[in-house]
Design an enzyme around this catalytic site. Structure first.
Site, PDB file in Angstrom:
ATOM      1  N   CYS A  25      14.788  55.374  44.814  1.00 42.76           N
ATOM      2  CA  CYS A  25      15.154  55.074  43.562  1.00 42.76           C
ATOM      3  C   CYS A  25      14.971  56.651  42.594  1.00 42.76           C
ATOM      4  O   CYS A  25      15.554  56.683  41.649  1.00 42.76           O
ATOM      5  CB  CYS A  25      14.131  54.287  42.952  1.00 42.76           C
ATOM      6  SG  CYS A  25      14.396  52.648  43.775  1.00 42.76           S
ATOM      7  N   ASP A  26      13.525  56.389  42.591  1.00 42.29           N
ATOM      8  CA  ASP A  26      12.628  57.781  41.695  1.00 42.29           C
ATOM      9  C   ASP A  26      13.311  59.026  42.117  1.00 42.29           C
ATOM     10  O   ASP A  26      12.735  60.310  41.420  1.00 42.29           O
ATOM     11  CB  ASP A  26      11.990  57.097  41.371  1.00 42.29           C
ATOM     12  CG  ASP A  26      11.950  55.663  39.977  1.00 42.29           C
ATOM     13  OD1 ASP A  26      13.298  55.380  39.905  1.00 42.29           O
ATOM     14  OD2 ASP A  26      11.149  55.182  40.551  1.00 42.29           O
ATOM     15  N   CYS A  53       9.192  53.542  44.562  1.00 40.74           N
ATOM     16  CA  CYS A  53      10.419  53.367  45.450  1.00 40.74           C
ATOM     17  C   CYS A  53      10.635  55.228  44.771  1.00 40.74           C
ATOM     18  O   CYS A  53      11.601  55.028  44.438  1.00 40.74           O
ATOM     19  CB  CYS A  53      11.771  53.035  44.455  1.00 40.74           C
ATOM     20  SG  CYS A  53      12.905  52.739  45.102  1.00 40.74           S
TER      21      CYS A  53
END
Ligand code: NAP
Length: 332
Positions: A156-157, A153
């Site tokens: 997300c990261d 992701c």
């Protein structure tokens, strides 16, 4: 009309929604497929219950700009699109249950679904919109380094890789979208692709190929990952050229896997008929599965298009098929 009551099957916490003794239809999944099914089912006065799953919203929650969903000329953020669909479903009376189904009993006239809180939900019809989950490469060191440099992701990261060198694995739209997103944070983004041609749409290819932070590594696969979770995490990738077998190393602190998705069917795979690749089989361009009263929509049944808009369209079909089936079965 069926009396409304709370029906616990052993869980400790009371859900904050009303659960009927026997539901008309329970929708499982809260991506664009499930949410569109909810909009249509609630407008048909089926008073659907939608079980959201965790964290809910599906793959769009991990997406940045969605530029190809009709009606959003200026693009829309994936989570905003999900929220819009949810608000629309709420407006027509869909009940949302923030839980996950942990067991499905889909055979028989009354289907029984059990949530992670132990709540047992009985229903006449079920719409499965459980989506698909990111696939990984399946290597031992990849598993070991998940959360220590390995992610599926980027949205997300990606933030954690400011000014660092990272690699994205894959050649589809997801890989290129992830790579372009990562250029906002990282200093350099490798795209490692096993062939010498991308599968991604032309517009994404143009953007990736013209971005100065992106370096494409063609005809290459990950042979191994270098790094220790309890030290510095991922430090390098060993890449093998698929044409020459030559192994080279690139120094990266992040590896973002974007090699496709697998349909989420584990919990009902022994009941609902699946195709060879594991997608739910539906009949004659409808949402009907092999089990009467069980319908499917979205990525869990779509090995071909896998778009937010086609997922939404199939959610609409599932709700219409459910409504018709309930009428045909003589249910009010
Ligand atoms: P995808 O289109 O199936 O692409 C997967 C990529 O991973 C392919 O390039 C594939 O290589 C590669 N791959 C698969 N297994 C691999 C392995 N074991 N090792 C190395 N590489 C591997 O999946 P996706 O990119 O997630 O896209 C899924 C669907 O969502 C597509 O229909 C796509 O158009 C859509 N999507 C759309 C958008 C958008 O419109 N904004 C964004 C994201 C996704 P090969 O090419 O050699 O098979």
């Amino acid at each position: 009309m069926t009396e409304i009551s709370i029906n616990f099957g052993g869980g400790d916490e009371m859900p904050d929604v009303e659960i009927r003794e026997l539901e008309n239809v329970v929708i499982v999944g809260s991506g664009p497929a499930g949410l569109t099914a909810a909009i249509y089912a609630s407008r048909a006065n089926l008073f659907p219950l939608l079980v959201e799953g965790y964290p809910g919203g599906g793959q769009l929650m991990e997406t940045t700009d969605v530029e190809n969903f009709p009606g959003y000329p200026e693009a829309v953020k994936g989570p905003d699109l999900i929220n819009d669909l949810k608000q629309q479903a709420l407006r027509f009376g869909t009940r949302f249950l923030a839980s996950e189904i942990v067991s499905f009993n889909l055979n028989g006239d009354v289907k029984e679904l059990t949530t992670d809180m132990g709540l047992k939900i009985k229903t006449r019809a079920v719409i499965l919109g459980t989506g698909a989950s990111a696939r990984y490469l399946g290597m031992e060191n990849e598993t070991k380094l998940k959360g220590y440099g390995v992610s599926a992701c980027a949205v997300c990261d990606g933030f954690f890789y400011r000014n660092q060198h990272v690699a994205v694995i894959g050649g589809g739209d997801s890989a290129l979208e992830d790579a372009l997103f990562l250029t906002k944070h990282a200093e350099k983004v490798y795209i490692v692709h096993r062939r010498d041609e991308f599968r991604a749409s032309k517009i994404m290819q143009q953007r990736a190929l013209s971005n100065p932070k992106v370096q494409i590594v063609w005809n290459s696969v990950v042979d191994d990952l270098v790094g220790e979770p309890d030290k510095d995490g991922l430090t390098a990738l060993r890449l093998r050229n698929t044409k020459t077998d030559e192994v080279t190393e690139i120094s990266v602190t992040g590896m973002f896997v974007a090699v496709g998705h697998d349909p989420n069917t584990t919990l009902f795979a022994n009941q609902v008929e699946l195709d060879k690749a594991g997608f739910i089989k539906t009949s004659d361009n409808t949402s009907h599965t092999n089990i009467p009263g069980v319908f499917a929509c979205g990525d869990v049944m779509d090995p071909r298009y896998k778009q937010a808009i086609t997922a939404a369209g199939s959610g609409c079909k599932a709700a219409l098929d459910t409504e018709k089936w309930l009428i045909e079965m003589g249910y009010e």
